[in-house]
Design an enzyme around this catalytic site. Sequence first.
Site, short mmCIF file in Angstrom:
data_model
loop_
_atom_site.label_atom_id
_atom_site.label_comp_id
_atom_site.label_asym_id
_atom_site.label_seq_id
_atom_site.Cartn_x
_atom_site.Cartn_y
_atom_site.Cartn_z
N CYS A 572 0.82 -1.21 0.00
CA CYS A 572 0.00 0.00 0.00
C CYS A 572 0.84 1.26 0.00
O CYS A 572 0.66 2.15 -0.82
CB CYS A 572 -0.92 0.01 1.21
SG CYS A 572 -2.38 -1.01 1.02
N ALA A 722 -9.88 0.79 -3.53
CA ALA A 722 -8.71 -0.03 -3.87
C ALA A 722 -7.44 0.51 -3.24
O ALA A 722 -7.37 1.66 -2.80
CB ALA A 722 -8.55 -0.08 -5.39
N CYS A 723 -6.40 -0.34 -3.22
CA CYS A 723 -5.07 0.10 -2.81
C CYS A 723 -4.51 1.03 -3.88
O CYS A 723 -4.69 0.78 -5.07
CB CYS A 723 -4.12 -1.09 -2.65
SG CYS A 723 -4.50 -2.19 -1.27
N PRO A 724 -3.79 2.09 -3.51
CA PRO A 724 -3.44 2.47 -2.15
C PRO A 724 -4.38 3.48 -1.53
O PRO A 724 -4.11 4.01 -0.46
CB PRO A 724 -2.06 3.09 -2.34
CG PRO A 724 -2.19 3.80 -3.65
CD PRO A 724 -3.07 2.93 -4.51
#
Length: 785
Positions: A572, A722-724
């Site tokens: 992340c 979603a990441c990040p």
Amino acid sequence: MYRLPDTLNEDIAKLGLLARDYQEGKVETVQFKAFRVPMGIYEQRKDEVYMVRIRATGGVIFPGQLLAILSIARNHQSGLLHITTRQEIQIQNLSLDEVEPVLRELQQIGLSSKGGGGNTVRNILVSAGSGISSREVFDTTPHAMALTTKLIAEPDSYLLPRKMKIAFSSGDTGVDYAAINDLGLVARRRNGQRGFQVYAGGGGGSKPSVGWEWFDFLPESELYVVAEALKKMFSEQGNRKNKHKARIRYIFYKLGAEEALRLLREYYEEARKTTPPFVLSRSEEAQPASPPVALRDTVAGAGFEAWKKQYVFAQKQAGRHAVTIPFLHGNVPLTDAAWLEKMRNLLHFVSLFGNDTIRFTTTQHIQLRHIPAEALPELYALVRDVAPETSAPLLANSIVSCTGADTCRLGITLSKGLAAAIRRELLNASLPELDRLADARIRISGCPNSCGQQLWADIGFAGKALHNDRVYPGYQVYLAADRTERPRLATPVGSINARDIPRFTVRLLKAYLETEHAPSLTAYLEGEGRRKAIDLLAEYAAIPSFDEDKNYYFDWGADAVFSIVNRGTPECSAGLFDMIELDLNHIREHRKTLETETVPEKVNALLYEILYAAARMLLVTRGAEPKNVAGTFDLFLHHFVDSGLVEDRYRDLVATAVTRPPSGFVARREEIYSLADAVIELYQNMDDSLQFKNVKPQPAAVEIHASAPAAEPLFRDLRGVACPMNFVHVKMQLATMQPGEILEILLDDGAPIANVPGSVRNEGHQVLAQTPVENYWKVVIKKKI
């Protein structure tokens, strides 16, 4: 050889006492770690299994010492030695009870692990050809030895904000590693005087950079002065609060190169008043090898000439040769008694030609030196018994990787497994003229750090986690480092899944070997080869689903599906800064292009791209996700201009980009440059909570999931984020909270739960619980105190 510090007896005794107290529960893990790591003792991935990293300045080791290390390791149930990319050797797989006796026995043969880890002056590098290359300016080995002796004896060398790395180049192949160490010293001559070109602040890892030139010529006598000046500046100016921004290059980023160099000159002038000059005594100069000895009459076996072509080169000393013995991944296994006896025979033979006959290399091999020509047939027979890999081309045996997730707690991917897979692909491909690539560098790190030197390679890979609906192993790809007189780090060209990297590498090398006009691999990869690589990456971008081909979701050499849970640095935070750096690089590249571009339409388009990248660059730090181009500019106005982070005088410029097609920007070139500089300055002054200096942090604005109830204070529903970006929301929310307060978040299964909790832990916060709920997770976080 360097001299051991006078305090070593006391240091080893203290380590032993702390180890016993730690085993009995009398001292905390943190207290024990704080002492053992600077002593060069690391815990490996498996709990309570340790490694001793032995200092070997410039890779120098005497035959008798290496023979003793073999015995020490075997006697203490190690079973494995490992040659590192910093020219050291490690004794691995030790129990804690064995560590103190190992250190005592190393001390008896003139070796120490002190300074092998932690915030210390690390092992000093020296060019592999130093002392034997006909192209060198002069041998820098004795300078490195003398500097090691001085620095490891000084207490403040173990109290630095972060590690300090030093490298010497003898000038035979350009600046090489001197350009990417905290202190780099390149041998030079001026008006008959020996000295150094000096670099400061180089390094890999996060926000990497080649060093800044400090002196174009420094007299040899000032060697101790520059080392002392840089060490003191680092100690006083380095960041002791944030280890991720604690290397010397961050002082340059913070102050700017001009001010950092001015400050360095001040420290240099102060150090000159109290630091003794460096004087190279005759006893410190490299001594010639022992006279030739009687040799048995040995007939060269099959493959001798091919071996000589790849692994042997003539020294500047007439009739003497250097020989490379490859050790795959730097590993020297000790479990086979028959092999171990052959290794001892080889070392006894080498010892006939003197002490200065063995060095560890940055390619994780052993280099023999001062071998007479007439000894080569007998040596070949001994080497072939120890390293049968010498039948393969040197490149296939010289793919360097860090230890990766096999033993390193920060590792994301199994870099050694990938190196082995590339080697197999190279050998199976039967590439034409592979001998032309003997000096090529393929380097692999299992994480974004640079232990595997991927930024100093022709082709480099850095481990990362990629994902579709599942997490899978992947790598960032780097190309074409310039290690000569104008040093430049390898540049990133994209990401690729781990499974396809061997095929990608062979196809790229094959394209080079089939290109007649490319003068070198580096030159090819700077131009035509870069385009070829990007095309190949696009070809390998899509991977099969897990049901279609599970191999893509297993790392090389792994027997379980890839996961980064409990693997140190999660993806992340890396992904967050990757996104920022992408726009930052676009700004820099477009500005460089504009230095020569004159066509008005192209100039206008490039200026618009700079403006767009500047507007988008830091939106991720506010948790803002634009849906389109116009939304990017609108969000920038809201989060940065309206908030006062960026001056209001840029409002009209940004608003113009929102309301009309990209045209009319040529006349506003300087204004666009000024805005981009303002955004870059904000980034450079951003703290760990994604806040900017003198600006009160604001709560993260999170869009609540449609099916969730209205968010209560200290609760965030991050399903669907979603990441990040999910991690950004968490960081921003934590920034508004008091120490010890609790935050509850909801995360999707897959990449979010695999990454966010680990990233939170790396920030120093405590994850109290991770509870699966149907197809999502509830995570409870306690803010660090």
